[in-house]
Design an enzyme around this catalytic site. Structure first.
Site, short mmCIF file in Angstrom:
data_model
loop_
_atom_site.label_atom_id
_atom_site.label_comp_id
_atom_site.label_asym_id
_atom_site.label_seq_id
_atom_site.Cartn_x
_atom_site.Cartn_y
_atom_site.Cartn_z
CE1 TYR A 70 75.77 58.20 57.13
CE2 TYR A 70 77.01 57.56 59.01
CZ TYR A 70 75.89 57.46 58.26
OH TYR A 70 74.91 56.57 58.62
CG ASN A 105 66.61 58.61 49.57
OD1 ASN A 105 66.82 57.54 50.10
ND2 ASN A 105 66.42 58.89 48.12
CG HIS A 122 65.95 57.56 57.64
ND1 HIS A 122 65.98 56.34 57.00
CD2 HIS A 122 65.02 57.13 58.79
CE1 HIS A 122 64.98 55.44 57.38
NE2 HIS A 122 64.60 55.77 58.17
N GLY A 190 61.60 52.99 45.11
CA GLY A 190 62.94 52.86 45.22
C GLY A 190 63.30 52.59 46.64
CB THR A 191 61.92 52.36 49.80
OG1 THR A 191 62.11 51.70 51.19
CG2 THR A 191 60.69 52.26 49.39
CB SER A 192 64.51 47.27 50.32
OG SER A 192 65.17 47.93 51.22
CG ASN A 216 61.19 47.80 44.49
OD1 ASN A 216 61.11 46.82 43.81
ND2 ASN A 216 60.36 47.95 45.53
P1 OAD Z 1 67.64 49.97 50.10
O1 OAD Z 1 69.14 50.15 49.60
O2 OAD Z 1 67.16 49.05 51.01
O3 OAD Z 1 66.88 49.59 48.72
C1 OAD Z 1 66.90 50.12 47.26
C2 OAD Z 1 65.56 50.00 46.71
O4 OAD Z 1 65.77 50.49 45.44
C3 OAD Z 1 65.48 48.46 46.21
O5 OAD Z 1 64.14 47.93 46.27
C4 OAD Z 1 65.77 48.53 44.76
O6 OAD Z 1 65.18 47.59 43.85
C5 OAD Z 1 65.46 49.90 44.48
N1 OAD Z 1 66.06 50.46 43.04
C6 OAD Z 1 67.33 50.28 42.94
N2 OAD Z 1 67.54 51.18 41.70
C7 OAD Z 1 66.24 51.67 41.52
C8 OAD Z 1 65.99 52.34 40.34
N3 OAD Z 1 66.72 53.09 39.44
N4 OAD Z 1 64.42 52.77 40.56
C9 OAD Z 1 63.89 52.23 41.21
N5 OAD Z 1 64.15 51.63 42.22
C10 OAD Z 1 65.35 51.32 42.29
O7 OAD Z 1 67.35 51.46 50.20
P2 OAD Z 1 66.15 52.02 51.26
O8 OAD Z 1 65.04 51.12 51.35
O9 OAD Z 1 66.19 53.39 50.90
O10 OAD Z 1 68.53 53.81 56.89
O11 OAD Z 1 66.97 51.83 52.72
C11 OAD Z 1 65.99 52.05 53.67
C12 OAD Z 1 67.08 52.58 54.91
O12 OAD Z 1 67.77 51.52 55.43
C13 OAD Z 1 67.72 53.61 54.49
O13 OAD Z 1 67.37 55.23 54.61
C14 OAD Z 1 68.96 53.58 55.56
C15 OAD Z 1 69.14 52.15 55.21
O14 OAD Z 1 70.00 51.40 56.00
C16 OAD Z 1 69.43 54.42 57.75
O15 OAD Z 1 70.57 54.68 57.37
C17 OAD Z 1 68.69 54.61 59.01
#
Ligand code: OAD
Length: 250
Positions: A70, A105, A122, A190-192, A216
């Protein structure tokens, strides 16, 4: 990657929305140089996955390793700058009658871009808390002991972040659910969409009748009316979407 054309219906939905709710994930900060969670880790961290480090078990097993991971992310965030996607969301807040920004984030970049009150589901990298009695700190001294110790009780400090298997701050989650239920446009950016409970928010909004846009780099095709899937970088498409809906705001 070219910017996809933005459907007119989505531009209209944004222009006429009374309440816009937005959920962001790591992708929104990717253009600020912060790796997403599902990107492979590099350098020192290449042999771990975030799922192995972001858990209470990992902290119990090896608090130093988790604290240092971190700390390296904190360092990265300190030198990063918000990107045009963050700024477009901050601008949008002033252009619609009601606006709720929900983020997974922990990097604080929405606030640094000017968003007034993002709901941080988070936690936040820039805070630590006592791993025993929960006192929250916004500053602490990094010394020989890693992690540093709580000045009140002497227990280990931990990042003030929600780890896998932990519950989200109840008030933040309640506000996010309420926004999903009452908005008329929900943007998921920008979230999976694999980590609950945040992952359910877009569906809650859509099932209540809101229009839904997913932005995304993974999305494929739209599945129904009122839903729009844009495979695009948020730093490119968000400024384009906001200025298409509010051309005079520029
Ligand atoms: P992820 O890393 O799972 O997903 C990132 C997403 O962003 C993917 O769908 C990519 O296609 C998309 N992406 C990448 N670059 C991009 C861009 N320039 N513009 C738009 N989209 C883009 O991240 P999160 O979904 O945020 O939790 O992950 C969710 C949670 O899982 C996080 O908050 C964290 C993690 O482990 C904890 O730490 C509890």
């Amino acid at each position: 990657m070219d910017t996809p054309s933005i459907p007119n219906e989505l531009i209209e939905a944004l222009r006429t929305a009374r309440h816009v709710a937005v959920l962001t994930g790591a992708g929104v900060s990717a253009e600020s140089g912060i790796p997403t969670f599902r990107d492979a880790m590099t350098g020192l961290w290449a042999r771990y996955s975030p799922e192995e480090l972001a858990t209470p078990e990992a902290f119990r097993r090896n608090p130093r390793l988790v604290w240092e991971w971190y700390a390296s992310r904190r360092q990265m965030v300190t030198t990063a700058q918000p990107n045009p996607g963050h700024f477009a969301l901050a601008a949008l807040e002033a252009l619609v009658p009601q606006f709720t920004l929900i983020t997974q984030n922990v990097d604080g970049l929405h606030r640094r871009a000017g968003s007034a009150d993002p709901i941080e589901l988070h936690g936040n990298l820039m805070r630590a808390r006592c791993s025993v009695e929960g006192t929250v700190y916004t500053s602490w001294t990094e010394g020989e002991t890693v992690p540093p110790l709580c000045p009140v009780c002497g227990a280990l400090l931990r990042p003030d972040i929600v780890w896998f298997g932990e519950t989200l701050p109840p008030e933040a989650l309640a506000r996010a659910n309420e926004a999903a239920k009452s908005c008329d446009l929900f943007l998921s950016i920008g979230t999976s969409g694999v980590v609950e409970p945040a992952a359910s928010l877009p569906r809650i909004a859509y099932n209540r009748g809101a229009s839904l846009a997913l932005i995304n780099l993974d999305v494929t095709t739209s599945t129904g009316p009122r839903s729009y899937y844009l495979k695009a970088r948020s730093g490119v498409v968000l400024p384009a979407l906001v200025s298409a809906a509010f051309p005079k705001a520029g």
